[in-house]
Design an enzyme around this catalytic site. Structure first.
Site, PDB file in Angstrom:
ATOM      1  N   MET A 158      57.548  59.231  35.220  1.00  0.00           N
ATOM      2  CA  MET A 158      56.421  59.210  34.284  1.00  0.00           C
ATOM      3  C   MET A 158      56.360  60.527  33.513  1.00  0.00           C
ATOM      4  O   MET A 158      55.328  60.839  32.897  1.00  0.00           O
ATOM      5  CB  MET A 158      55.114  58.954  35.035  1.00  0.00           C
ATOM      6  CG  MET A 158      55.117  57.589  35.718  1.00  0.00           C
ATOM      7  SD  MET A 158      53.484  56.897  35.942  1.00  0.00           S
ATOM      8  CE  MET A 158      52.765  58.106  37.015  1.00  0.00           C
ATOM      9  N   LEU A 195      58.009  66.544  33.937  1.00  0.00           N
ATOM     10  CA  LEU A 195      59.065  66.712  34.942  1.00  0.00           C
ATOM     11  C   LEU A 195      58.961  68.044  35.674  1.00  0.00           C
ATOM     12  O   LEU A 195      58.598  69.068  35.096  1.00  0.00           O
ATOM     13  CB  LEU A 195      60.442  66.588  34.270  1.00  0.00           C
ATOM     14  CG  LEU A 195      60.709  65.255  33.555  1.00  0.00           C
ATOM     15  CD1 LEU A 195      62.131  65.238  32.965  1.00  0.00           C
ATOM     16  CD2 LEU A 195      60.511  64.051  34.469  1.00  0.00           C
ATOM     17  N   HIS A 231      61.623  65.789  40.241  1.00  0.00           N
ATOM     18  CA  HIS A 231      62.380  64.965  39.291  1.00  0.00           C
ATOM     19  C   HIS A 231      63.780  65.541  39.095  1.00  0.00           C
ATOM     20  O   HIS A 231      64.757  64.804  39.014  1.00  0.00           O
ATOM     21  CB  HIS A 231      61.678  64.938  37.933  1.00  0.00           C
ATOM     22  CG  HIS A 231      60.317  64.315  37.944  1.00  0.00           C
ATOM     23  ND1 HIS A 231      59.173  65.030  37.693  1.00  0.00           N
ATOM     24  CD2 HIS A 231      59.914  63.042  38.173  1.00  0.00           C
ATOM     25  CE1 HIS A 231      58.123  64.221  37.748  1.00  0.00           C
ATOM     26  NE2 HIS A 231      58.541  63.013  38.046  1.00  0.00           N
ATOM     27  N   GLN A 244      49.867  50.618  36.422  1.00  0.00           N
ATOM     28  CA  GLN A 244      49.811  51.077  37.812  1.00  0.00           C
ATOM     29  C   GLN A 244      48.627  51.998  38.077  1.00  0.00           C
ATOM     30  O   GLN A 244      48.471  52.516  39.173  1.00  0.00           O
ATOM     31  CB  GLN A 244      51.131  51.726  38.230  1.00  0.00           C
ATOM     32  CG  GLN A 244      51.428  53.067  37.579  1.00  0.00           C
ATOM     33  CD  GLN A 244      52.834  53.533  37.903  1.00  0.00           C
ATOM     34  OE1 GLN A 244      53.814  52.947  37.443  1.00  0.00           O
ATOM     35  NE2 GLN A 244      52.943  54.583  38.708  1.00  0.00           N
ATOM     36  N   GLY A 284      62.287  58.756  44.720  1.00  0.00           N
ATOM     37  CA  GLY A 284      62.015  59.892  45.608  1.00  0.00           C
ATOM     38  C   GLY A 284      61.284  59.453  46.867  1.00  0.00           C
ATOM     39  O   GLY A 284      60.406  58.583  46.824  1.00  0.00           O
ATOM     40  N   SER A 342      54.716  67.762  42.391  1.00  0.00           N
ATOM     41  CA  SER A 342      54.070  66.597  41.777  1.00  0.00           C
ATOM     42  C   SER A 342      53.607  66.992  40.385  1.00  0.00           C
ATOM     43  O   SER A 342      53.195  68.147  40.172  1.00  0.00           O
ATOM     44  CB  SER A 342      52.863  66.179  42.616  1.00  0.00           C
ATOM     45  OG  SER A 342      52.020  65.318  41.877  1.00  0.00           O
TER      46      SER A 342
HETATM   47  P1  AMP Z   1      56.719  60.076  38.954  1.00  0.00           P
HETATM   48  O1  AMP Z   1      57.067  60.692  37.640  1.00  0.00           O
HETATM   49  O2  AMP Z   1      55.670  60.806  39.718  1.00  0.00           O
HETATM   50  O3  AMP Z   1      56.447  58.584  38.833  1.00  0.00           O
HETATM   51  O4  AMP Z   1      58.025  60.199  39.859  1.00  0.00           O
HETATM   52  C1  AMP Z   1      59.258  59.718  39.412  1.00  0.00           C
HETATM   53  C2  AMP Z   1      60.246  59.736  40.562  1.00  0.00           C
HETATM   54  O5  AMP Z   1      60.392  61.059  41.035  1.00  0.00           O
HETATM   55  C3  AMP Z   1      59.768  58.871  41.735  1.00  0.00           C
HETATM   56  O6  AMP Z   1      60.862  58.180  42.291  1.00  0.00           O
HETATM   57  C4  AMP Z   1      59.229  59.907  42.669  1.00  0.00           C
HETATM   58  O7  AMP Z   1      59.259  59.514  44.030  1.00  0.00           O
HETATM   59  C5  AMP Z   1      60.165  61.071  42.421  1.00  0.00           C
HETATM   60  N1  AMP Z   1      59.518  62.308  42.849  1.00  0.00           N
HETATM   61  C6  AMP Z   1      58.315  62.783  42.430  1.00  0.00           C
HETATM   62  N2  AMP Z   1      58.009  63.922  43.094  1.00  0.00           N
HETATM   63  C7  AMP Z   1      59.028  64.160  43.952  1.00  0.00           C
HETATM   64  C8  AMP Z   1      59.294  65.164  44.926  1.00  0.00           C
HETATM   65  N3  AMP Z   1      58.449  66.164  45.149  1.00  0.00           N
HETATM   66  N4  AMP Z   1      60.443  65.083  45.624  1.00  0.00           N
HETATM   67  C9  AMP Z   1      61.298  64.068  45.427  1.00  0.00           C
HETATM   68  N5  AMP Z   1      61.124  63.086  44.522  1.00  0.00           N
HETATM   69  C10 AMP Z   1      59.991  63.125  43.794  1.00  0.00           C
END
Ligand code: AMP
Length: 293
Positions: A30, A33, A37, A61, A147, A185
């Protein structure tokens, strides 16, 4: 690196690559980054020829009153990180590219989507599955990276791939953490300085749970209350859930044994954060961190 904003040109580029025998890897995000990411993208780079990162803040979502409207968008920075990491394509569609005006059809996940975040975020995983299915349709990846930070999401997506018979390998990236253990995050940037310090208590709480497991405790209630004690110390985190579950069906355990997930969600100020540890409780009493699958 190509930046593509709509479906049709992306389909064309992917088809041409596939015609040349190239494999395609998708890392859905999303945006906004961060190092989590980055690790997913670096892992994806190793798994195929054409590396596609999608950046899409998926409205379906988010529930009413959640942070969809305020979700951070940093597209230019994201593009430059993707370029630096050797991505071939960044796919950054807009809502009307992903959803028709009257959107009525959904991918409805099964029971895996019920506990944890599914219990408090109604419809969340239905939105996740629907958008990921759509992304899979446009990108046609051979491999998709998710992740372990979003462990329930990874399990739900893997089940969707199996249920729909999709020919996609789901690859998992371990949780990447900041120096004090807070899981990276996009929402960490919403924390005020005092809140940022309190947020580190989430990882400390998970470690407290791991520690009492390692000391021989096997009652999930005792483990979860050790985590809660740490999380709520000095009012650091307003707990939403703390659960110790099995890692295949996400069901509550009577006793901790084998592979388990210790998962937490809570709020620090207005910011909702989640984290987890996947642990293997060995017969000899040892407790080690493990991968979800
Ligand atoms: P998001 O942009 O939050 O939807 O995350 C996109 C992808 O990055 C998802 O598969 C998350 O699980 C992964 N991700 C986000 N934060 C982390 C983290 N701290 N460690 C590993 N993967 C992550």
């Amino acid at each position: 690196m190509e930046t593509i904003r709509t479906n049709q040109p992306l389909r064309g580029t992917i088809r041409r690559s596939k015609a040349q025998g190239k494999s395609v890897v998708l890392v859905p995000t999303m945006g906004a980054l961060h190092d989590g990411h980055r690790a997913c993208i670096e892992l994806g780079r190793k798994h195929g020829d054409v590396l596609v990162v999608s950046i899409f803040v998926n409205p379906t979502q988010f529930g009413p009153g959640e942070d969809f409207e305020s979700y951070r968008v940093t597209l230019e920075d994201d593009f430059s990180l993707c370029r630096q990491l050797g991505c071939d394509i960044v796919f950054a569609p807009q809502v009307h590219d992903m959803y028709p005006e009257e959107h009525v059809l959904w991918v409805q996940p099964g029971d895996l989507a019920e506990p944890l975040c599914g219990a408090t975020r109604e419809g969340h995983f239905r939105g996740v599955c629907t958008v990921v299915r759509k992304l899979f349709d446009v990108v046609e990846p051979n491999v998709a990276v998710f992740g372990q930070k979003d462990a329930q999401q990874a399990l739900v997506i893997r089940e969707m791939v199996t249920q729909l018979g999709l020919n996609i390998d789901v690859v998992l990236c371990p949780v990447i953490r900041e120096d004090d253990g807070l899981a990276c995050s996009s929402r960490n940037r919403d924390l005020a300085p005092g809140e940022r310090e309190r947020a580190a208590g989430i990882y400390q709480g998970l470690l407290a749970g791991k520690q009492i497991l390692a000391a021989g405790e096997r009652d999930p209630r005792e483990v979860c209350s050790a985590v809660r004690e740490r999380l709520e110390r000095d009012g650091a985190v307003e707990v939403e859930y703390i659960e110790l579950l099995d890692t295949t069906e996400l069901r509550p355990l009577v006793r901790a044994r084998g592979k388990v997930i210790l998962a937490v969600a809570g709020r620090v100020g207005r910011t909702r954060l989640i984290d987890n540890l996947v642990l293997r409780v060995d017969l000899d009493g040892g407790v080690v961190e493990d991968s979800l699958f």
